[in-house]
Design an enzyme around this catalytic site. Structure first.
Site: not given
Length: 360
Positions: A88, A194
């Site tokens: 990461k 969403h």
């Protein structure tokens, strides 16, 4: 050496949360870039994980986050069946204030200098357009636009995978994978959240949302008038009759203050590192709350970006992401068999795969 720096080094070299192969501190004064690249493991293959662009309170906090996120990627990639280790990167700063083409190009050069040990992609604060810029300096970049040979937005399959994890959780707890009539609270309705709301509504769920960004909530409510909103996460976890809680923002959502008041029977969301500290998984189990390990259910995105390295095929990726349903069920079965929380069961399975790879 400061106390904070010593704490990071202690984590890196002398605790089970460390064990990382390599940590690179990157700085380019001309562009203002300050970044950390953490490679946790390459046992299964080149480390793969996104680039987070975030205004950390301190450099020490940024390093700590990179270490935690990289370790999580090792487990996520192992459980997703990918031939990749975990890594990461974090870029320190407010992306709305300091993100420039020059900074992204400088970052791309640092990733390229690792010679393929780390493959980067999007994360919080970075987008497909940013990866297109990074890729101009680094061929080990995924999450690019289709116009530039990439797969595009990985949040679509991330949300799909979380939805599969929810279905598996419902199957395990209630004997039926359908979410029809279930009340689901989604904390964070940005890139992933969403899309998750869309899946939930299509399956007949009742959805309650919250987000620190008012415009994100407004976008969902304008599109779906049946969705309701609450002011913040603290209110969401206390909603009466909540069946499932989906943390889809930043990590640490499950902690000593939130778990005791959580009304949901299931926790299954897209956020990374949802457990604030070791032991929270037991607190959830003690309250009879089923926890679907975050790095298992949110692996749809990394499945997509990994596929991009071999010539992206959306339907192939969707089929792989659909298997998150079976993987989640297998974790619950292993947890029951071993008498441990699901998070510990997932860790055991992932660690076994990585250990086998090291021996081969």
């Amino acid at each position: 050496m400061t106390e904070a720096t010593d704490g990071v080094l202690h984590t890196l070299f002398r605790t089970d949360q460390g064990g990382h192969e390599q940590v690179v501190l990157c700085q380019d004064r001309a562009s203002g870039l300050k970044a950390v690249i953490a490679i946790h493991s390459t046992a299964l293959g080149p480390a793969l994980g996104g680039t987070r662009f975030y205004p950390y309170a301190s450099e020490e906090e940024a390093v700590s986050d990179a270490l935690n996120l990289a370790r999580g990627m090792s487990y996520k990639n192992a459980m997703a069946g990918l031939d990749h280790g975990g890594g990461k990167a974090v870029i320190i700063g407010d992306p709305e204030q300091i993100k420039t083409e020059e900074l992204l190009l400088a970052y791309g050069r640092f990733v390229a200098s690792l010679g393929g040990r780390y493959v980067t992609a999007c994360d919080v604060g970075t987008y497909v357009a940013d990866m297109d810029v990074v890729a101009r300096e680094c061929r080990w970049t995924t999450g690019r636009s289709p116009e530039n040979g990439g797969a595009g937005d990985s949040s679509v399959l991330t949300a799909f995978g979380v939805f599969q994890g929810m279905r598996a959780s419902a199957q395990h707890l209630w004997g039926d994978p359908s979410l029809r009539g279930r009340k689901v609270g989604v904390a964070g309705v940005g890139k992933v959240g969403h899309h998750l709301v869309e899946h939930l509504l299509q399956d007949g769920a009742e959805v309650v949302v919250t987000d620190v960004r008012e415009e994100s909530v407004r976008r969902v409510l304008d599109r779906h008038p049946a969705v309701t909103a609450v002011p913040d996460t603290d209110a969401l976890i206390r909603v009466e009759g909540l069946d499932i809680y989906a943390p889809c923002a930043l990590g640490g959502a499950l902690h000593d203050e939130s778990v005791p008041v959580l009304t949901a029977r299931i926790v299954c969301g897209a956020a990374n590192n949802q457990l604030a500290h070791p032991g929270v998984e037991k607190d959830l189990a003690d309250r009879g709350i089923l926890y679907a390990p975050d790095y298992v259910v949110n692996a749809g995105g990394v499945i997509q970006v990994a596929d991009e390295l071999h010539g992206f095929d959306f339907e192939r990726c969707r089929a792989k992401a659909a298997k998150i349903f079976d993987t989640t069920l297998a974790i619950f079965a292993r947890a029951k068999e071993d008498g441990i929380p699901p998070a510990a069961a997932a860790d055991r399975i992932a660690e076994h795969r990585m250990a086998e790879a090291r021996r081969s």
